[in-house]
Motif scaffolding. Structure first.
Motif, PDB file in Angstrom:
ATOM      1  N   ALA A  38       0.785   1.775   3.075  1.00 26.17           N
ATOM      2  CA  ALA A  38       2.508   1.660   3.298  1.00 26.17           C
ATOM      3  C   ALA A  38       2.550   1.066   4.040  1.00 26.17           C
ATOM      4  O   ALA A  38       4.005   0.412   3.459  1.00 26.17           O
ATOM      5  CB  ALA A  38       3.092   3.557   2.521  1.00 26.17           C
ATOM      6  N   GLN A  39       3.231   1.221   5.544  1.00 23.02           N
ATOM      7  CA  GLN A  39       4.242   0.288   6.368  1.00 23.02           C
ATOM      8  C   GLN A  39       3.554  -0.663   6.653  1.00 23.02           C
ATOM      9  O   GLN A  39       4.044  -1.466   6.670  1.00 23.02           O
ATOM     10  CB  GLN A  39       3.163   1.303   7.712  1.00 23.02           C
ATOM     11  N   ALA A  40       2.197  -1.395   6.179  1.00 21.28           N
ATOM     12  CA  ALA A  40       1.770  -3.096   6.198  1.00 21.28           C
ATOM     13  C   ALA A  40       3.304  -3.750   4.994  1.00 21.28           C
ATOM     14  O   ALA A  40       3.661  -4.574   4.892  1.00 21.28           O
ATOM     15  CB  ALA A  40       0.675  -3.068   6.187  1.00 21.28           C
ATOM     16  N   GLN A  41       3.341  -2.764   4.151  1.00 21.99           N
ATOM     17  CA  GLN A  41       4.087  -3.050   2.644  1.00 21.99           C
ATOM     18  C   GLN A  41       5.190  -3.080   2.391  1.00 21.99           C
ATOM     19  O   GLN A  41       5.705  -2.475   1.828  1.00 21.99           O
ATOM     20  CB  GLN A  41       3.281  -2.911   1.447  1.00 21.99           C
ATOM     21  N   ARG A  42       5.220  -2.451   3.469  1.00 15.94           N
ATOM     22  CA  ARG A  42       7.429  -1.716   3.317  1.00 15.94           C
ATOM     23  C   ARG A  42       7.872  -3.589   3.932  1.00 15.94           C
ATOM     24  O   ARG A  42       7.690  -3.743   5.341  1.00 15.94           O
ATOM     25  CB  ARG A  42       7.681  -0.796   4.413  1.00 15.94           C
ATOM     26  N   ARG A  43       8.961  -4.030   3.459  1.00 14.89           N
ATOM     27  CA  ARG A  43      10.291  -4.077   4.429  1.00 14.89           C
ATOM     28  C   ARG A  43      10.731  -3.741   5.354  1.00 14.89           C
ATOM     29  O   ARG A  43      11.273  -3.305   4.964  1.00 14.89           O
ATOM     30  CB  ARG A  43      10.318  -4.999   3.233  1.00 14.89           C
TER      31      ARG A  43
END
Length: 114
Positions: A38-43
């Motif tokens: 989730a952290q990696a996909q958050r913009r």
């Protein structure tokens, strides 16, 4: 017999944790946990839109320097001139109208209507 599975590094660049890949069918995980995915996909949040009133061209409309104004919208390195060749009062009024539109745009979904 299958070879021993080596732990792979997490796909998130700043994560030192290894990814444990189970010996099952299907797509193997690339992140060490759902939270890291989730952290990696958050913009990151977009930069704010700025409304600027600035001096226009010094030769515009045959008016003296400092008497010609423009209204510009800016977000990060990108900018667009909305109006040019204006007097200071008109430029300030136009900028205030744009700010009002931008401020009203950010109403969350499902909010009460005035």
């Amino acid at each position: 017999m299958s070879a021993a599975r080596q732990p792979a590094p997490c796909a998130r660049p700043d994560c030192p944790n290894p990814v444990i890949r189970p010996a099952r069918r299907g797509r193997p995980p690339i992140y060490c946990s759902p939270a890291r995915r989730a952290q990696a996909q958050r913009r990151p949040p977009p930069e704010p839109i700025l409304v600027e009133v600035d001096h226009g061209s010094l030769t515009a409309h045959r008016r003296p320097a400092g008497r010609v104004w423009l209204v510009r919208l800016r977000r990060g390195p990108h900018a667009v001139t909305v109006a040019s060749g204006l007097g200071r009062t008109t430029a300030d009024h136009r900028a205030a109208q744009i700010i009002t539109i931008i401020a009203n745009r950010s109403t969350p979904a499902g909010a009460a209507i005035d």
